[in-house]
Design an enzyme around this catalytic site. Structure first.
Site, PDB file in Angstrom:
ATOM      1  N   ASP A  35       0.813  -1.210   0.000  1.00 23.80           N
ATOM      2  CA  ASP A  35       0.000   0.000   0.000  1.00 23.80           C
ATOM      3  C   ASP A  35       0.848   1.262   0.000  1.00 23.80           C
ATOM      4  OD1 ASP A  35      -2.171   1.543   2.492  1.00 23.80           O
ATOM      5  OD2 ASP A  35      -1.966   1.879   0.337  1.00 23.80           O
ATOM      6  N   ASP A 219      -1.751   5.586  -5.362  1.00 17.67           N
ATOM      7  CA  ASP A 219      -2.047   4.732  -4.218  1.00 17.67           C
ATOM      8  C   ASP A 219      -2.411   3.308  -4.614  1.00 17.67           C
ATOM      9  OD1 ASP A 219      -4.397   4.984  -1.414  1.00 17.67           O
ATOM     10  OD2 ASP A 219      -2.802   3.561  -1.919  1.00 17.67           O
TER      11      ASP A 219
HETATM   12  C1  LIG Z   1      -0.579   7.654   6.085  1.00 22.49           C
HETATM   13  C2  LIG Z   1      -1.882   7.313   5.474  1.00 22.49           C
HETATM   14  C3  LIG Z   1      -2.890   6.626   6.394  1.00 22.49           C
HETATM   15  C4  LIG Z   1      -2.298   5.416   7.067  1.00 22.49           C
HETATM   16  C5  LIG Z   1      -4.197   6.242   5.719  1.00 22.49           C
HETATM   17  N1  LIG Z   1      -4.084   5.838   4.311  1.00 22.49           N
HETATM   18  C6  LIG Z   1      -5.225   5.469   3.609  1.00 22.49           C
HETATM   19  O1  LIG Z   1      -6.334   5.395   4.093  1.00 22.49           O
HETATM   20  C7  LIG Z   1      -5.049   5.120   2.160  1.00 22.49           C
HETATM   21  C8  LIG Z   1      -4.709   3.642   2.009  1.00 22.49           C
HETATM   22  O2  LIG Z   1      -4.179   3.436   0.729  1.00 22.49           O
HETATM   23  C9  LIG Z   1      -5.907   2.684   2.226  1.00 22.49           C
HETATM   24  C10 LIG Z   1      -5.381   1.258   2.141  1.00 22.49           C
HETATM   25  C11 LIG Z   1      -6.500   0.203   2.187  1.00 22.49           C
HETATM   26  C12 LIG Z   1      -7.126   0.149   3.575  1.00 22.49           C
HETATM   27  C13 LIG Z   1      -8.149  -1.004   3.688  1.00 22.49           C
HETATM   28  C14 LIG Z   1      -7.527  -2.345   3.348  1.00 22.49           C
HETATM   29  C15 LIG Z   1      -6.896  -2.332   1.961  1.00 22.49           C
HETATM   30  C16 LIG Z   1      -5.887  -1.167   1.835  1.00 22.49           C
HETATM   31  N2  LIG Z   1      -6.854   2.932   1.132  1.00 22.49           N
HETATM   32  C17 LIG Z   1      -8.125   3.283   1.409  1.00 22.49           C
HETATM   33  O3  LIG Z   1      -8.606   3.328   2.519  1.00 22.49           O
HETATM   34  C18 LIG Z   1      -8.915   3.689   0.177  1.00 22.49           C
HETATM   35  C19 LIG Z   1     -10.281   3.215   0.155  1.00 22.49           C
HETATM   36  N3  LIG Z   1     -10.412   1.754   0.218  1.00 22.49           N
HETATM   37  C20 LIG Z   1     -10.433   1.025  -0.907  1.00 22.49           C
HETATM   38  O4  LIG Z   1     -10.155   1.432  -2.009  1.00 22.49           O
HETATM   39  C21 LIG Z   1     -10.844  -0.422  -0.681  1.00 22.49           C
HETATM   40  C22 LIG Z   1      -9.601  -1.284  -0.653  1.00 22.49           C
HETATM   41  C23 LIG Z   1     -10.047  -2.684  -0.353  1.00 22.49           C
HETATM   42  C24 LIG Z   1     -10.166  -3.596  -1.389  1.00 22.49           C
HETATM   43  C25 LIG Z   1     -10.563  -4.899  -1.134  1.00 22.49           C
HETATM   44  C26 LIG Z   1     -10.888  -5.270   0.181  1.00 22.49           C
HETATM   45  C27 LIG Z   1     -10.789  -4.323   1.210  1.00 22.49           C
HETATM   46  C28 LIG Z   1     -10.379  -3.033   0.939  1.00 22.49           C
HETATM   47  N4  LIG Z   1     -11.701  -0.846  -1.813  1.00 22.49           N
HETATM   48  C29 LIG Z   1     -12.857  -0.236  -2.034  1.00 22.49           C
HETATM   49  O5  LIG Z   1     -13.230   0.714  -1.382  1.00 22.49           O
HETATM   50  N5  LIG Z   1     -13.545  -0.730  -3.094  1.00 22.49           N
HETATM   51  C30 LIG Z   1     -13.327  -2.075  -3.622  1.00 22.49           C
HETATM   52  C31 LIG Z   1     -14.628  -2.775  -3.827  1.00 22.49           C
HETATM   53  C32 LIG Z   1     -15.532  -1.919  -4.701  1.00 22.49           C
HETATM   54  N6  LIG Z   1     -16.803  -2.606  -4.932  1.00 22.49           N
HETATM   55  C33 LIG Z   1     -15.792  -0.579  -4.016  1.00 22.49           C
HETATM   56  C34 LIG Z   1     -14.495   0.112  -3.793  1.00 22.49           C
HETATM   57  C35 LIG Z   1      -4.999   7.523   5.846  1.00 22.49           C
HETATM   58  O6  LIG Z   1      -5.045   8.326   4.935  1.00 22.49           O
HETATM   59  N7  LIG Z   1      -5.606   7.624   7.022  1.00 22.49           N
HETATM   60  C36 LIG Z   1      -6.226   8.875   7.408  1.00 22.49           C
HETATM   61  C37 LIG Z   1      -7.684   8.730   7.357  1.00 22.49           C
HETATM   62  C38 LIG Z   1      -8.415   8.287   8.419  1.00 22.49           C
HETATM   63  N8  LIG Z   1      -9.768   8.184   8.416  1.00 22.49           N
HETATM   64  C39 LIG Z   1     -10.401   8.482   7.269  1.00 22.49           C
HETATM   65  C40 LIG Z   1     -11.883   8.346   7.202  1.00 22.49           C
HETATM   66  N9  LIG Z   1      -9.774   8.898   6.117  1.00 22.49           N
HETATM   67  C41 LIG Z   1      -8.403   8.980   6.194  1.00 22.49           C
HETATM   68  N10 LIG Z   1      -7.751   9.328   5.093  1.00 22.49           N
END
Ligand SMILES: CC[C@H](C)[C@H](NC(=O)C[C@H](O)[C@H](CC1CCCCC1)NC(=O)CCNC(=O)[C@H](Cc1ccccc1)NC(=O)N1CCC(N)CC1)C(=O)NCc1cnc(C)nc1N
Length: 329
Positions: A35, A219
């Site tokens: 990630d 990302d």
């Molecule tokens: C230093 C960065 C920090 C650690 C954190 N980074 C991130 O959130 C971005 C990071 O790339 C994370 C990494 C994910 C986390 C879940 C597990 C898989 C990896 N990406 C996301 O959260 C983007 C949204 N999620 C996704 O894109 C997930 C990924 C996934 C896929 C399959 C199964 C499970 C999860 N997939 C989906 O949402 N979809 C896939 C399925 C589809 N039908 C709908 C869309 C952050 O910004 N946190 C601050 C934060 C906190 N709270 C919130 C609400 N927003 C925030 N940004």
């Protein structure tokens, strides 16, 4: 020295990409999600509640002769999709694609949210963002790549994610044969922990690029391409049956539609995402309604070039020169 690891889509929708990682002595091999949007390496472990860990491969520090408890350290993370996890910290040998980091912080989960419990194809994440994003306290830890960079032939890694086929993460070298086009470089902004950059313009369906810049992050941990509403509307205005589906929380359309491509400019190159890469998947098994790979970033506050965009390119994450390279595949 270099490393090269294969990575595979987790399901028919390329929702996430799974890469095998070896931890400890003797090696314990776990399927992890690389990630670039976060900066913590954390795993399901012997400390994860049994009910939460069922179906997952777990790491047992007690079974590794090289594991050491990082006493007093804890971690807690919330992700953009509201999933979260937390726990304590060990150090151990972590090998990816044949390259070993001797003393890597391995964050052991004592708590995981429902989404992670249900997502049994992965046993945790390898954060490949900038160290500033690490969530260990009281002393933040370095990512695996940050620890490896000084010993790699070059302080960079590439992501070659593919639709429904095996791709790769290469560390310390660029295999230019993976790309068709020239690699265009642009400065990366790591101040928030992400790989931030600015695209110089975009176009729909092969038209000439406009000059409307888009600032966002590259990302690998995000499935979709998430851009501002005006761009999303400009794209779906070309798709007859497109409409916003409240239950799906996104734009859907007839699976039979012939979707236009979407292009963006970066580092003097043009990256074109083909229409079929923008048709993510039927909303349910066998449905004739499909979910779009391009969706709105309006309620996130940041534009995300996730897997849908990365699949169209060979992407170079160049820490040494604080830059991102993009080449058409
Ligand atoms: C230093 C960065 C920090 C650690 C954190 N980074 C991130 O959130 C971005 C990071 O790339 C994370 C990494 C994910 C986390 C879940 C597990 C898989 C990896 N990406 C996301 O959260 C983007 C949204 N999620 C996704 O894109 C997930 C990924 C996934 C896929 C399959 C199964 C499970 C999860 N997939 C989906 O949402 N979809 C896939 C399925 C589809 N039908 C709908 C869309 C952050 O910004 N946190 C601050 C934060 C906190 N709270 C919130 C609400 N927003 C925030 N940004």
């Amino acid at each position: 020295q270099t490393g090269s690891a294969n990575t595979n889509p987790s399901d028919s929708a390329d929702d996430e990409y799974i890469t095998s990682v070896s931890i400890g002595t003797p090696a314990q091999v776990l399927p992890l999600d690389f990630d670039t949007g976060s900066s913590d390496l954390w795993v399901f472990s012997s400390e994860t509640p049994k009910s939460s860990a069922s179906g997952h491969v777990t790491y047992s520090p007690s079974k590794s002769s090289t594991a050491k408890k990082l006493s007093g350290s804890t971690w807690s993370i919330e992700y953009g999709d509201k999933s979260s996890s937390s726990g304590d910290v060990y150090t151990d040998i972590v090998t990816i694609g044949g390259f070993s980091v001797k003393t890597q912080a391995v964050e052991s989960a004592t708590k995981v949210s429902t989404q992670f419990v249900q997502d049994t194809v992965i046993s945790g994440l390898v954060g490949l963002g900038f160290d500033v994003g690490n969530q260990v306290s009281p002393r933040p830890q370095k990512t695996w790549f940050s620890n490896a960079a000084s010993s790699l032939a070059e302080p960079l890694f590439t992501a070659d994610l593919r639709h429904q086929e095996t791709g790769s993460y290469n560390f310390g070298f660029i295999d230019t044969s993976l790309a068709k086009g020239t690699i265009g470089y642009t400065p990366a902004d790591g101040s928030e922990g992400y790989w931030g950059f600015t695209a110089t313009g975009y176009s729909v369906g092969g038209a000439k690029l406009n000059r409307n810049s888009i600032t966002g992050i590259a990302d690998t941990g995000t499935t979709l391409l998430l851009l501002p509403d005006n761009i999303v509307d400009a794209y779906y205005n070309n798709v007859e049956s497109a409409e916003y589906d409240d239950s799906q929380e996104g734009v859907v359309f007839d699976c039979s539609e012939d979707l236009p491509s979407f292009s963006f400019g970066v580092g003097g190159q043009t990256i074109t995402i083909s229409g079929d890469l923008l048709n993510l998947t039927p909303i349910e098994e066998g449905s004739s309604t499909c979910f779009g790979g391009l969706q709105s970033s309006a309620d996130i506050g940041i534009n995300i070039f996730g897997d849908v965009a990365l699949k169209a390119a060979l992407v170079v994450f160049d820490l040494g020169n604080e830059r991102l390279g993009w080449a058409q595949k």
